[in-house]
Design a protein around this motif. Sequence first.
Motif, mmCIF file in Angstrom:
data_model
loop_
_atom_site.group_PDB
_atom_site.id
_atom_site.type_symbol
_atom_site.label_atom_id
_atom_site.label_comp_id
_atom_site.label_asym_id
_atom_site.label_seq_id
_atom_site.Cartn_x
_atom_site.Cartn_y
_atom_site.Cartn_z
ATOM 1 N N ALA A 1 32.641 61.846 49.253
ATOM 2 C CA ALA A 1 31.294 61.797 49.837
ATOM 3 C C ALA A 1 30.272 62.315 48.832
ATOM 4 C CB ALA A 1 31.246 62.617 51.125
ATOM 5 N N ALA A 2 30.629 63.385 48.121
ATOM 6 C CA ALA A 2 29.729 63.940 47.105
ATOM 7 C C ALA A 2 29.466 62.918 46.008
ATOM 8 C CB ALA A 2 30.329 65.217 46.510
ATOM 9 N N GLU A 3 30.493 62.220 45.597
ATOM 10 C CA GLU A 3 30.339 61.189 44.559
ATOM 11 C C GLU A 3 29.435 60.069 45.064
ATOM 12 O OE1 GLU A 3 30.512 59.723 40.885
ATOM 13 O OE2 GLU A 3 31.366 61.633 41.498
ATOM 14 N N GLN A 4 29.608 59.685 46.305
ATOM 15 C CA GLN A 4 28.767 58.640 46.897
ATOM 16 C C GLN A 4 27.305 59.092 46.943
ATOM 17 O OE1 GLN A 4 29.079 57.692 51.209
ATOM 18 N NE2 GLN A 4 29.952 55.769 50.446
ATOM 19 N N CYS A 5 27.075 60.385 47.152
ATOM 20 C CA CYS A 5 25.709 60.917 47.234
ATOM 21 C C CYS A 5 24.982 60.890 45.892
ATOM 22 C CB CYS A 5 25.735 62.352 47.771
ATOM 23 S SG CYS A 5 26.023 62.432 49.541
ATOM 24 N N ARG A 6 25.714 60.748 44.795
ATOM 25 C CA ARG A 6 25.073 60.714 43.471
ATOM 26 C C ARG A 6 24.036 59.592 43.363
ATOM 27 N NH1 ARG A 6 27.269 64.029 39.649
ATOM 28 N NH2 ARG A 6 29.378 64.775 40.027
ATOM 29 N N THR A 7 24.235 58.514 44.093
ATOM 30 C CA THR A 7 23.328 57.370 44.017
ATOM 31 C C THR A 7 22.282 57.369 45.136
ATOM 32 O OG1 THR A 7 24.829 55.987 45.305
ATOM 33 C CG2 THR A 7 25.089 55.946 42.897
ATOM 34 N N VAL A 8 22.304 58.392 45.981
ATOM 35 C CA VAL A 8 21.354 58.491 47.094
ATOM 36 C C VAL A 8 20.202 59.384 46.647
ATOM 37 C CG1 VAL A 8 21.021 59.196 49.485
ATOM 38 C CG2 VAL A 8 23.208 58.194 48.771
ATOM 39 N N GLU A 9 19.044 58.771 46.423
ATOM 40 C CA GLU A 9 17.894 59.495 45.889
ATOM 41 C C GLU A 9 17.481 60.675 46.769
ATOM 42 O OE1 GLU A 9 13.236 58.602 44.938
ATOM 43 O OE2 GLU A 9 14.685 56.999 44.565
ATOM 44 N N CYS B 1 19.329 62.599 48.527
ATOM 45 C CA CYS B 1 20.290 63.701 48.486
ATOM 46 C C CYS B 1 20.068 64.470 47.185
ATOM 47 C CB CYS B 1 21.726 63.193 48.557
ATOM 48 S SG CYS B 1 22.944 64.537 48.515
ATOM 49 N N GLU B 2 19.586 65.686 47.311
ATOM 50 C CA GLU B 2 19.260 66.492 46.141
ATOM 51 C C GLU B 2 20.412 67.410 45.724
ATOM 52 O OE1 GLU B 2 15.375 68.283 46.622
ATOM 53 O OE2 GLU B 2 14.698 66.543 47.753
ATOM 54 N N LEU B 3 21.311 67.708 46.663
ATOM 55 C CA LEU B 3 22.427 68.597 46.374
ATOM 56 C C LEU B 3 23.534 68.346 47.385
ATOM 57 C CD1 LEU B 3 23.236 71.179 44.656
ATOM 58 C CD2 LEU B 3 22.392 72.506 46.599
ATOM 59 N N TYR B 4 24.757 68.206 46.903
ATOM 60 C CA TYR B 4 25.918 68.070 47.788
ATOM 61 C C TYR B 4 27.093 68.660 47.033
ATOM 62 C CZ TYR B 4 29.046 66.042 51.294
ATOM 63 O OH TYR B 4 29.950 65.859 52.312
ATOM 64 N N ILE B 5 27.436 69.876 47.382
ATOM 65 C CA ILE B 5 28.481 70.593 46.659
ATOM 66 C C ILE B 5 29.618 70.910 47.613
ATOM 67 C CG2 ILE B 5 29.054 72.669 45.347
ATOM 68 C CD1 ILE B 5 26.133 72.809 44.505
ATOM 69 N N VAL B 6 30.833 70.626 47.177
ATOM 70 C CA VAL B 6 32.036 70.930 47.950
ATOM 71 C C VAL B 6 32.669 72.179 47.345
ATOM 72 C CG1 VAL B 6 34.292 70.074 48.702
ATOM 73 C CG2 VAL B 6 32.364 68.479 48.468
ATOM 74 N N ASN B 7 32.909 73.164 48.186
ATOM 75 C CA ASN B 7 33.492 74.439 47.762
ATOM 76 C C ASN B 7 34.746 74.712 48.584
ATOM 77 O OD1 ASN B 7 30.863 75.655 46.370
ATOM 78 N ND2 ASN B 7 30.242 74.799 48.322
ATOM 79 N N ILE B 8 35.707 75.370 47.986
ATOM 80 C CA ILE B 8 36.904 75.776 48.720
ATOM 81 C C ILE B 8 36.968 77.302 48.699
ATOM 82 C CG2 ILE B 8 38.506 75.660 46.773
ATOM 83 C CD1 ILE B 8 40.456 74.286 48.874
#
Length: 102
Positions: A29-37, A39-46
């Motif tokens: 999902a984060a990778e997909q958000c790279r092309t969504v203008e 979406c300014e930040l989408y970080i996955v944390n564990i």
Amino acid sequence: MKMSKFAAYVKFKAHPGKGEALAEILLEAAEQCRTVEDCELYIVNISEEDPDTIWVTELWSDQAAHDASLQGEEAAAMIRRAMPLIAGAEPVRLKPLGGKGA
């Protein structure tokens, strides 16, 4: 009137042993958000203490852009794949006030 930015922290609790699989879908999902203008930040944390707890940090241009991101077929397919792995989720919706990256 300019719309406010939208931010969220979402704590996902995966079923035991399923954290890595859930994190992989969220990273897609984060990778997909790279092309969504909008979406300014989408970080996955564990979590360092619990590999079955995953946090997602999001910043969007506005609430409508976030909501729209969940409507497409690709997003729906990812959600369908993720749902069986999720034991619970705790979303925290936020109104950003400012700071580095905002």
